[in-house]
Design a protein around this motif. Structure first.
Motif, short mmCIF file in Angstrom:
data_model
loop_
_atom_site.label_atom_id
_atom_site.label_comp_id
_atom_site.label_asym_id
_atom_site.label_seq_id
_atom_site.Cartn_x
_atom_site.Cartn_y
_atom_site.Cartn_z
N ASN A 4 0.82 -1.21 0.00
CA ASN A 4 0.00 0.00 0.00
C ASN A 4 0.85 1.26 0.00
O ASN A 4 1.98 1.27 0.51
CB ASN A 4 -0.91 0.04 1.24
N ILE A 5 0.29 2.32 -0.56
CA ILE A 5 0.84 3.67 -0.43
C ILE A 5 -0.14 4.45 0.44
O ILE A 5 -1.34 4.54 0.12
CB ILE A 5 0.96 4.37 -1.80
N VAL A 6 0.34 4.99 1.56
CA VAL A 6 -0.53 5.74 2.47
C VAL A 6 0.07 7.13 2.69
O VAL A 6 1.25 7.25 2.99
CB VAL A 6 -0.69 5.03 3.83
N ALA A 7 -0.75 8.15 2.53
CA ALA A 7 -0.33 9.53 2.77
C ALA A 7 -1.14 10.11 3.92
O ALA A 7 -2.34 9.82 4.04
CB ALA A 7 -0.51 10.38 1.52
N GLY A 8 -0.50 10.91 4.76
CA GLY A 8 -1.19 11.54 5.88
C GLY A 8 -0.74 12.97 6.06
O GLY A 8 0.45 13.27 5.99
N VAL A 9 -1.71 13.87 6.27
CA VAL A 9 -1.41 15.26 6.61
C VAL A 9 -1.23 15.34 8.12
O VAL A 9 -2.08 14.87 8.89
CB VAL A 9 -2.54 16.20 6.16
N VAL A 10 -0.13 15.93 8.55
CA VAL A 10 0.24 15.96 9.97
C VAL A 10 0.35 17.41 10.43
O VAL A 10 0.99 18.24 9.76
CB VAL A 10 1.58 15.24 10.20
N ASP A 11 -0.27 17.72 11.58
CA ASP A 11 -0.20 19.09 12.09
C ASP A 11 1.01 19.28 12.99
O ASP A 11 1.81 18.36 13.20
CB ASP A 11 -1.51 19.49 12.79
N GLU A 12 1.16 20.47 13.55
CA GLU A 12 2.35 20.80 14.35
C GLU A 12 2.43 20.03 15.66
O GLU A 12 3.47 19.98 16.31
CB GLU A 12 2.38 22.30 14.63
N ASN A 13 1.31 19.40 16.06
CA ASN A 13 1.28 18.59 17.28
C ASN A 13 1.49 17.11 16.98
O ASN A 13 1.22 16.27 17.83
CB ASN A 13 -0.04 18.80 18.01
N TYR A 14 1.93 16.81 15.77
CA TYR A 14 2.20 15.45 15.33
C TYR A 14 0.94 14.59 15.23
O TYR A 14 1.00 13.37 15.33
CB TYR A 14 3.22 14.75 16.24
N GLU A 15 -0.19 15.24 15.03
CA GLU A 15 -1.45 14.52 14.86
C GLU A 15 -1.76 14.39 13.37
O GLU A 15 -1.66 15.37 12.61
CB GLU A 15 -2.59 15.28 15.54
N ILE A 16 -2.16 13.19 12.94
CA ILE A 16 -2.58 12.99 11.56
C ILE A 16 -4.03 13.44 11.44
O ILE A 16 -4.92 12.89 12.10
CB ILE A 16 -2.43 11.52 11.14
#
Length: 316
Positions: A12-24
């Motif tokens: 699989n290829i998985v992409a995640g947007v992560v904020d400054e608090n390391y939360e996806i």
């Protein structure tokens, strides 16, 4: 600002947007479908990246940087995947190709190193100065963090912890050597030990085989652990042998690096204290620093598959 991490795996290829608090805050995925040309894999990675960004209700302009975690030998300085057995590529200029598609800064790193960074930033190794993350899967992945930075040696190919030899002239490993740690202590190693024990037993009374519906090909890393809970003495022998191999490698690693934290991930780590408690007992007896006040903490990795995405997102 936000960052985006991509976990490029053989399946699989998985992409995640992560904020400054390391939360996806958003994810997207697709099948890798290897073997395929490099250009097609890059198209798929760009597509899932943009889909994750859209799910997060953001645009590419909101993304500070994108990182990719890849199995194999990766040169982060040149942006080249020098070799990946799982993806069938050699000297793939992935950073150049992805920057052409997304027009933003791209970083690349070995997937186990990215996962170790993720655990260091947001998981079980958070707050440590020096940490090591081990993943027990088909093989054994290893990532080393020293003074807050990924350590991968002079040629970016270091931290192949699964390929230290623990049994001279032992079982053959996929790398070509004999006796490698991962041949004994990976999930594959445990499955092989379980099958060997089943083949020695009276099939009519094998709890391990019954738990697999009588099909030895259905043995997993859970089979022997589940049988131990049911009181199967043969399964306990399998688990004791397996934990002995796992402990042998961990003691070697601790004696060399003395990290603050050593966290263990992969499906087998879900056994929790059934795995960790006897493992710690052996390590405490065998480590060189048994008389020191400060000792390495051995614990379960907490982020699962998200570790690689978070770590990739914060590559620099």
């Amino acid at each position: 600002m936000y960052r985006l991490g991509i976990d490029l795996g053989g399946t699989n290829i998985v992409a995640g947007v992560v904020d400054e608090n390391y939360e996806i805050i958003a994810k997207a995925s697709c099948k890798t479908n290897v073997p395929r040309p490099e250009s097609e894999i890059c198209d798929s990675m760009a597509d899932v990246a943009l889909k994750a960004i859209e799910k997060a209700k953001l645009t590419i302009d909101d993304i500070e940087s994108i990182g990719i975690g890849v199995p194999g030998a990766v040169n982060p300085k040149t942006g080249v995947i020098e070799y990946s057995a799982n993806l069938f590529f050699h000297n793939w200029q992935v950073v150049k190709m992805m920057e052409e598609r997304l027009n933003t800064k791209i970083c690349v790193e070995n997937d186990a190193n990215a996962a170790a960074l993720g655990e260091y930033l947001a998981g079980s190794a958070k707050g440590a100065k020096n940490a090591i993350a081990i993943t027990l899967g088909t093989g054994i992945g290893g990532g080393i963090i020293i003074n807050g930075k990924i350590y991968s040696g002079s040629n970016y190919a270091g931290a192949e912890l699964g390929h230290m030899v623990i049994v001279k002239d032992g079982k053959e490993c996929a790398c070509g050597r004999k006796g490698c740690w991962e041949a004994y202590a990976s999930a594959t190693g445990l499955i092989n030990l379980t099958k060997q024990e089943i083949l020695k037993e009276n099939f009519d009374f094998s709890y391990m085989l019954k738990s697999c519906d009588g099909d030895i090909n259905k043995v997993t890393g859970k089979t022997a652990f589940d049988a131990v809970l049911a009181g199967d003495a043969n399964a306990k022998a399998v688990i004791d042998e397996y934990i002995g191999y796992l402990a042998c490698g961990l003691v070697n690693i601790i004696n060399i690096f003395q990290p603050d934290i050593l966290c263990i991930g992969g499906g087998i780590s879900n056994q929790g204290e059934n795995l960790l408690a006897p493992l710690r007992t052996i390590v405490e007896k065998e480590r060189y620093t048994k008389h020191n006040d400060k000792q390495t903490v051995i614990c379960k990795a907490s982020l699962g598959n998200d570790a690689g995405i978070i770590g990739a997102a914060f590559l620099e």
